[in-house]
Design a protein around this motif. Structure first.
Motif, mmCIF file in Angstrom:
data_model
loop_
_atom_site.group_PDB
_atom_site.id
_atom_site.type_symbol
_atom_site.label_atom_id
_atom_site.label_comp_id
_atom_site.label_asym_id
_atom_site.label_seq_id
_atom_site.Cartn_x
_atom_site.Cartn_y
_atom_site.Cartn_z
ATOM 1 N N ALA A 113 0.821 -1.200 0.000
ATOM 2 C CA ALA A 113 0.000 0.000 0.000
ATOM 3 C C ALA A 113 0.857 1.254 0.000
ATOM 4 C CB ALA A 113 -0.915 0.003 1.227
ATOM 5 N N GLU A 148 -12.907 0.441 12.937
ATOM 6 C CA GLU A 148 -13.609 1.532 12.266
ATOM 7 C C GLU A 148 -14.833 1.966 13.049
ATOM 8 O OE1 GLU A 148 -15.777 0.314 8.646
ATOM 9 O OE2 GLU A 148 -15.172 -1.736 9.150
ATOM 10 N N GLY A 152 -10.219 3.306 11.899
ATOM 11 C CA GLY A 152 -10.254 3.122 10.464
ATOM 12 C C GLY A 152 -10.509 1.673 10.112
ATOM 13 N N THR A 156 -3.097 -2.599 6.313
ATOM 14 C CA THR A 156 -3.239 -1.218 5.865
ATOM 15 C C THR A 156 -4.549 -0.671 6.406
ATOM 16 O OG1 THR A 156 -1.928 -1.575 3.872
ATOM 17 C CG2 THR A 156 -3.456 0.293 3.868
ATOM 18 N N ALA A 161 -7.288 2.387 6.519
ATOM 19 C CA ALA A 161 -7.842 3.546 5.817
ATOM 20 C C ALA A 161 -8.760 4.291 6.773
ATOM 21 C CB ALA A 161 -8.614 3.103 4.580
ATOM 22 N N ASP A 162 -8.476 5.595 6.992
ATOM 23 C CA ASP A 162 -9.327 6.363 7.889
ATOM 24 C C ASP A 162 -10.540 6.898 7.154
ATOM 25 O OD1 ASP A 162 -8.564 8.635 6.455
ATOM 26 O OD2 ASP A 162 -7.097 9.293 7.937
ATOM 27 N N GLY A 171 -10.059 8.555 3.828
ATOM 28 C CA GLY A 171 -9.425 7.804 2.756
ATOM 29 C C GLY A 171 -7.915 7.745 2.830
ATOM 30 N N ASN A 172 -7.331 8.331 3.865
ATOM 31 C CA ASN A 172 -5.882 8.251 4.034
ATOM 32 C C ASN A 172 -5.480 6.865 4.512
ATOM 33 O OD1 ASN A 172 -5.540 11.095 3.484
ATOM 34 N ND2 ASN A 172 -6.342 11.474 5.548
ATOM 35 N N GLU A 173 -4.384 6.346 3.990
ATOM 36 C CA GLU A 173 -3.972 4.990 4.318
ATOM 37 C C GLU A 173 -2.613 4.974 5.023
ATOM 38 O OE1 GLU A 173 -4.062 2.551 0.840
ATOM 39 O OE2 GLU A 173 -6.223 2.236 0.997
ATOM 40 N N THR A 174 -2.520 4.074 6.009
ATOM 41 C CA THR A 174 -1.270 3.840 6.715
ATOM 42 C C THR A 174 -1.010 2.346 6.741
ATOM 43 O OG1 THR A 174 -1.594 5.772 8.142
ATOM 44 C CG2 THR A 174 -0.017 4.103 8.895
#
Length: 473
Positions: free
Chosen positions: A2, A39, A116, A127, A129-130, A133-136
């Motif tokens: 990712a 989430e 997330g 991975t 996703a908050d 839509g930001n991914e870590t």
């Protein structure tokens, strides 16, 4: 791999329901660097939409039923249902569906929390996703724990998806009881909530496609609940396959069944079970079929055993298919924590999983039903007693009668299953659960002294019925 920032942790826990939260906290207590991902609300379904708030509704509805039993027993009484105190208590118990206290409790133990959606993107990577839509990407050094729980399963009934149907979550957050309610599904959730709403004045119709209510339980439980719920004012229809559902603002819901029935109501509660959507979790990254009904685990809750310098992958809770109960997820969390820490211990055993349906009367069960035991080829003998026969006056004072049924394997000489249905059925179950779990010999149980006039003394009568005419095992 990712895109976006990459973080590292010893353990990543995806899903922070009761079992996931417990595992994450205990692993952090052990000194590991733990990242917890969810989430939704930390604590899961149980404290916000399941066990706790639903039992508030059930117990308050039981108070109404008790009040209505006063005439003829203890004087006179007029009962006027009021839903507002119930809704207020539910909001207070759930912190108005705010998990700040739960998050603080978790982070206070050293867990790093990420709000997330987590998905596996490699065997050692999750991975997240908050909401924006930001991914870590987070890589695990030691373990990944999958504790994602489940969500209401909605059947593919024509027209249903286009309607504003309720799931248990909508029912729990209701500010007012509906004038009328269709309940699709005759399992625990549908019957508990349906009976509760009925006692607060809602006209309730239960529609079950199968031949029995509580199809997982003994047929005697169906017979008891069918009689009692009907006497309580609910309309109950079994063997009613739903053909279509329609909704209109003025007329509400209309349900048509394959054999011709037509039911209408202001609201529709869908209570046809739960499912874990594995595809979105990315389980293919660890070799699991995304279309599977559950994540396959071994007796140590491992999806992939640790080894070769790579982290192990564990799973717990509803997603493992071992029983969608809070107590099962907490039990499995203990095994996961021991496994991650390399502490060993006894492997998982599911021969005595207890389950309780909190209707009035309650239905508590443990282990195998008689039919399940026979399907396994056991030398089965069952015993049955009616509570009215064991505790005559007490049953009269508490309302609904019930029964105790035991299922014995005469070859091994132990109980393999039991059901306690009636007032406090879930509490009576405790003694039976211990007997099934510990595999207490029937020769020992038959000598037990049971207090009179308790409900649990019916266990002794059921055992006598099972052992009647047989030599001591």
């Amino acid at each position: 791999m990712a895109a976006g920032p990459v973080d590292y942790a010893d353990v990543i826990v995806v899903g922070l329901g009761p079992g996931g939260e417990d595992a994450a906290g205990r692993l952090a207590d052990a000194g590991l660097d733990v990242v917890g991902v969810d989430e939704r609300l930390v604590g899961g379904e149980c404290p916000y939409y399941g066990c706790i708030p639903s039992k508030i509704m059930v117990r308050d509805a039981d108070l109404l039923a008790e009040g209505r039993r006063i005439p003829g027993h203890a004087g006179t009484a007029m009962v006027h249902p009021d839903w507002h105190p119930v809704a207020r208590t539910v909001r207070e118990a759930t912190m108005d569906w705010d998990d700040k206290i739960a998050v603080d409790r978790l982070t206070g133990r050293g867990v790093r929390f990420l709000r997330g959606t987590g998905r596996l993107t490699a065997r050692d990577e999750v991975t997240v996703a908050d909401g924006d839509g930001n991914e870590t990407a987070i890589r695990a050094r030691r373990a990944i724990v999958l504790a994602v729980g489940s969500e209401p399963a909605v059947p593919p009934v024509p027209g249903l998806a286009r309607t504003p149907y309720w799931t248990n979550r909508d029912a729990i957050t209701a500010e007012e009881p509906p004038r009328s309610l269709l309940v699709l599904g005759g399992g625990a959730i549908g019957l508990e909530l349906g009976q509760a709403f009925s006692r607060f004045g809602t006209a309730v119709t239960v529609v079950e496609g199968g031949p029995r209510l509580l199809p997982r339980e003994e047929p005697e439980a169906h017979e008891l609940l069918l009689r009692v719920l009907t006497e309580d004012g609910l309309n109950v229809h079994t063997g009613a396959e739903v053909g279509s559902v329609e909704y209109g603002d003025s007329c509400g819901f209309t349900m048509r069944c394959a054999r011709g029935e037509r039911f209408t109501a202001q609201r529709l509660l869908v209570a046809t079970g739960r499912r874990t959507p594995l595809a979105g979790l990315g389980v293919v990254a660890v070799g699991v079929d995304p279309d599977a009904r559950a994540i396959p685990v071994d007796e140590r809750m491992r999806v992939i055993a640790p080894g070769g310098g790579r982290p192990g992958v564990w799973a717990l809770g509803d997603a493992t298919g071992k029983g969608a109960f809070t107590h099962v997820s907490m039990y499995q969390a203990e095994l996961v924590v021991r496994g991650v820490l390399g502490e060993g211990g006894a492997p998982a055993a599911y021969h005595a999983v207890p389950r309780v349906t909190f209707t009035d009367p309650e239905v508590g069960a443990v282990g195998l039903t008689e039919a399940e035991a026979r399907q396994r080829g056991l030398a089965v003998r069952s015993g049955f007693t009616d509570l009215a026969a064991s505790s005559r006056g007490y049953v009269h004072q508490t309302g609904n009668a019930g029964f105790v049924k035991v299922v014995a394997d005469m070859l091994s000489g132990v109980l393999v299953g039991a059901t306690a249905a009636g007032p406090y059925g879930g509490e009576i179950l405790g003694a039976l659960a211990v007997a099934v779990h510990a595999r207490v010999p029937l020769a020992v149980l038959r000598e037990q002294i049971w207090a009179y006039p308790t409900f649990h003394r019916a266990i002794g009568d059921a055992l006598k019925d099972a052992l009647a005419g047989s030599p001591a095992p």
